[in-house]
Design an enzyme around this catalytic site. Structure first.
Site, short mmCIF file in Angstrom:
data_model
loop_
_atom_site.label_atom_id
_atom_site.label_comp_id
_atom_site.label_asym_id
_atom_site.label_seq_id
_atom_site.Cartn_x
_atom_site.Cartn_y
_atom_site.Cartn_z
N GLY A 277 1.02 -4.28 4.59
CA GLY A 277 1.99 -3.19 4.46
C GLY A 277 2.77 -3.13 3.17
O GLY A 277 3.51 -2.18 2.94
N GLU A 319 -1.56 -10.04 5.69
CA GLU A 319 -2.83 -9.29 5.59
C GLU A 319 -2.71 -8.10 4.63
O GLU A 319 -2.84 -6.95 5.04
CB GLU A 319 -3.19 -8.74 6.96
CG GLU A 319 -3.46 -9.79 7.99
CD GLU A 319 -3.52 -9.22 9.40
OE1 GLU A 319 -4.03 -9.91 10.28
OE2 GLU A 319 -3.04 -8.09 9.62
N PRO A 320 -2.45 -8.35 3.36
CA PRO A 320 -2.32 -7.22 2.44
C PRO A 320 -3.67 -6.55 2.18
O PRO A 320 -4.68 -7.23 2.01
CB PRO A 320 -1.79 -7.89 1.16
CG PRO A 320 -2.31 -9.29 1.23
CD PRO A 320 -2.35 -9.65 2.69
N GLY A 321 -3.66 -5.26 2.17
CA GLY A 321 -4.87 -4.51 1.78
C GLY A 321 -4.57 -3.76 0.50
O GLY A 321 -5.05 -4.09 -0.59
N CYS A 394 -13.87 23.54 0.15
CA CYS A 394 -13.53 24.90 0.52
C CYS A 394 -12.28 24.96 1.40
O CYS A 394 -12.35 25.45 2.52
CB CYS A 394 -14.71 25.55 1.22
SG CYS A 394 -16.08 25.68 0.09
N GLU A 395 -11.19 24.44 0.93
CA GLU A 395 -9.92 24.67 1.59
C GLU A 395 -8.78 24.45 0.62
O GLU A 395 -8.89 23.62 -0.29
CB GLU A 395 -9.76 23.85 2.86
CG GLU A 395 -9.92 22.38 2.77
CD GLU A 395 -9.74 21.75 4.16
OE1 GLU A 395 -8.59 21.68 4.60
OE2 GLU A 395 -10.76 21.36 4.77
N1 LLP Z 1 -3.19 -5.52 8.99
C1 LLP Z 1 -3.34 -4.60 9.94
C2 LLP Z 1 -3.39 -5.01 11.34
C3 LLP Z 1 -3.44 -3.25 9.60
O1 LLP Z 1 -3.58 -2.34 10.54
C4 LLP Z 1 -3.38 -2.87 8.24
C5 LLP Z 1 -3.49 -1.48 7.84
C6 LLP Z 1 -3.23 -3.87 7.28
C7 LLP Z 1 -3.13 -5.19 7.69
C8 LLP Z 1 -3.19 -3.57 5.80
O2 LLP Z 1 -2.14 -2.78 5.44
P1 LLP Z 1 -1.83 -2.52 3.90
O3 LLP Z 1 -1.41 -3.83 3.27
O4 LLP Z 1 -3.05 -1.99 3.27
O5 LLP Z 1 -0.72 -1.54 3.90
N2 LLP Z 1 -4.94 4.94 5.55
C9 LLP Z 1 -3.54 4.69 5.32
C10 LLP Z 1 -3.15 3.26 5.58
C11 LLP Z 1 -3.53 2.79 6.96
C12 LLP Z 1 -3.24 1.34 7.16
C13 LLP Z 1 -3.91 0.86 8.39
N3 LLP Z 1 -3.69 -0.52 8.66
C14 LLP Z 1 -3.21 5.10 3.89
O6 LLP Z 1 -4.08 5.56 3.19
O7 LLP Z 1 -2.07 5.00 3.47
#
Ligand code: LLP
Length: 484
Positions: A277, A319-321, A394-395
């Site tokens: 997050g 769990e950073p993404g 197309c939107e």
């Molecule tokens: N852990 C869990 C259980 C999650 O559900 C998520 C993201 C993460 C870690 C990683 O979160 P991050 O560090 O990336 O914020 N599609 C949306 C974001 C959806 C996130 C879903 N879960 C966007 O484009 O902003």
């Protein structure tokens, strides 16, 4: 000021969100270092470069649109996270972006991978990630996905429903394994982010509610199953969050539950996972915290809460993404058309159409996300022009960058670079309007390498098998003038 952009004033309506005054930035060539990856720069002639490779060369070699990964920047971000959380675990959230090359690089740097489908699991395994370093997530994992994770020997499974506890226990018994599991707790925090990506308030699909006693009930249920090894609690409050306040409340509540588990079951769980997050900078003014500060703050709060509750401090996982992959990629597009559109009050906005759009970046349409864009193949002396970068779909909601300033002379054939597109852009890409997905190209030390090829029309056709038997229907109308 451009020939077509008037000074701000009450009669101009509100072309910018919140009625912000329409004031062009003084210099459109400046790269905000918080937003762009470390090795993005401008060459002496003004052309944008990634790790030494000019945008024009990347576009010529790989076509556009193209996602460009600054690999050294990614590696450094991974290292910073691992260093910040030393003594704990960093699981990269593969949902942000996953391919075997990135999974391998991150595993090399010591990160585990959080996967949430059989597809993500398969990529991580194919990349050679140690299964012990995988965590399986999801609110509706199929029986088959659970089975595959058990068969692979996934190190953690995060439980999300009572039904799943039963399913997993039954599968584990059948396979003769004892998986390590965490219970996902909904801590009741309203994260300050877009509603679609906030996940720990009560009225949503994830986890077990703490307030209603569901989380404690889930823990009791897991403990009733000797086939499952309960190692900890998990919480994820949402995504693109800047302040640590929400994480602190989450940590406080999760530790509170650890204490109650000790009191009622006589066990101290050894792990807590506070999810991902952490926000990143997309536009000027975004001010994310460095991982070291996030880690220090989280550790401090967990230690304090554990001290107060008389608990041993558990191992901390995150769990950073987005914060790992987001800033390390940009997207290069080629401009196809530029259309001046007059707004209320005579102000003109240039609609700059590029060769991709909502199929490679849905985030603007879905979350009203903001992005930063610059002219990439050159710099320009032309005045700044209020612009909107739009795609070819197309939107009218097909917007890549809603409000931006570009040089007034941006023209067909120019290249635009959109920053920080590493997270949830390729991952959420579609074939809308039957557009093949762009490639992902990594650049390091002036060399580029394709990690994911551009999709082809043949691939798009591959599943289109047509009618097995021609459907009965009216005879096609005769084509005028054609014999037979
Ligand atoms: N852990 C869990 C259980 C999650 O559900 C998520 C993201 C993460 C870690 C990683 O979160 P991050 O560090 O990336 O914020 N599609 C949306 C974001 C959806 C996130 C879903 N879960 C966007 O484009 O902003």
């Amino acid at each position: 000021m451009s020939h077509s952009a008037h000074p701000a004033g009450p009669s101009h309506g509100h072309p910018l969100p919140g009625g912000e005054p329409v004031v062009a930035p003084p210099d459109l060539t400046v790269l905000n270092r918080r937003i762009w990856s470390a090795n993005v720069d401008r060459a002496a002639d003004g052309e944008l470069t990634v790790a030494g490779l000019p945008a024009g060369q990347l576009a010529a070699e790989h076509g556009t649109p193209v996602f460009v990964l600054d690999s050294a920047d990614l590696r450094q971000r991974a290292r910073d996270y691992v260093a910040a959380f030393a003594g704990g675990d960093v699981f990269y959230a593969g949902k942000a972006f996953l391919c075997t090359a990135v999974a391998r690089l991150l595993a090399e740097e010591g990160l585990g991978i959080d996967v949430c489908t059989a597809g993500e699991l398969a990529i991580a395994l194919r990349a050679g990630v140690d299964p012990q370093r995988l965590a399986l997530h999801g609110n509706n994992k199929s029986v088959d996905e659970l089975r595959q994770a058990l068969a692979a020997g996934a190190g953690r499974i995060v439980l999300d429903s009572h039904l799943e506890i039963e399913r997993l226990a039954e599968l584990a018994a059948r396979l003769g394994v004892r998986p390590r599991v965490l219970v996902r707790v909904t801590v009741g925090v309203e994260a300050h982010t877009h509603a679609f990506i906030a996940t720990a308030h009560e009225d949503q699909k994830f986890g077990f509610s703490l307030a209603s006693g569901q989380a404690a009930a889930a823990v009791a249920r897991v403990l009733d199953h000797p086939e499952l090894q309960l190692v900890g609690l998990h919480s994820h409050i949402g995504s693109q969050i800047f302040d640590t306040g929400g994480f602190e409340v989450a940590a406080h509540r999760v530790v509170g539950l650890l204490a109650r588990i000790r009191d009622s079951h006589g066990i101290e769980l050894p792990e807590i996972d506070l999810g991902g997050g952490q926000g990143i900078a997309y536009v000027d003014g975004d001010d994310p915290q460095p991982p070291a500060r996030v880690a220090a703050r989280l550790r401090e709060i967990v230690e304090r809460e554990c001290g107060l509750a008389g608990l041993a401090v558990p191992r901390l996982a995150v769990e950073p993404g987005r914060a790992i992959i987001g800033p390390s990629m940009l997207t290069l597009y080629e401009v196809g058309t530029v259309k001046p559109v007059e707004l209320d009050g005579g102000l003109v906005r240039h609609y700059v159409s590029v060769d991709g759009g909502m199929s490679d970046n849905i985030r603007t349409a879905l979350y009203d996300a903001g992005y930063t864009v610059v002219l990439a193949n050159r710099t320009s002396e032309a005045p700044p022009q209020l612009s909107r970068v739009v795609g070819k779909h197309c939107e009218s909601g097909d917007i890549v960058v809603r409000d931006c300033w570009l040089p007034a002379d941006v023209a067909p054939g120019d290249l635009l670079a959109v920053a920080a597109t590493g997270a949830y852009c390729y991952a959420m890409a579609s074939n809308y309007n039957r557009i093949p997905r762009p490639p992902v190209v990594a650049v390091v030390d002036g060399e580029s390498e394709v990690l994911l090829r551009r999709e082809t029309l043949e691939q798009l056709m591959a599943n289109d098998v047509g009618w097995a038997v021609a459907p009965a229907g009216p005879e096609p109308a005769p084509v005028p003038g054609r014999a037979g």
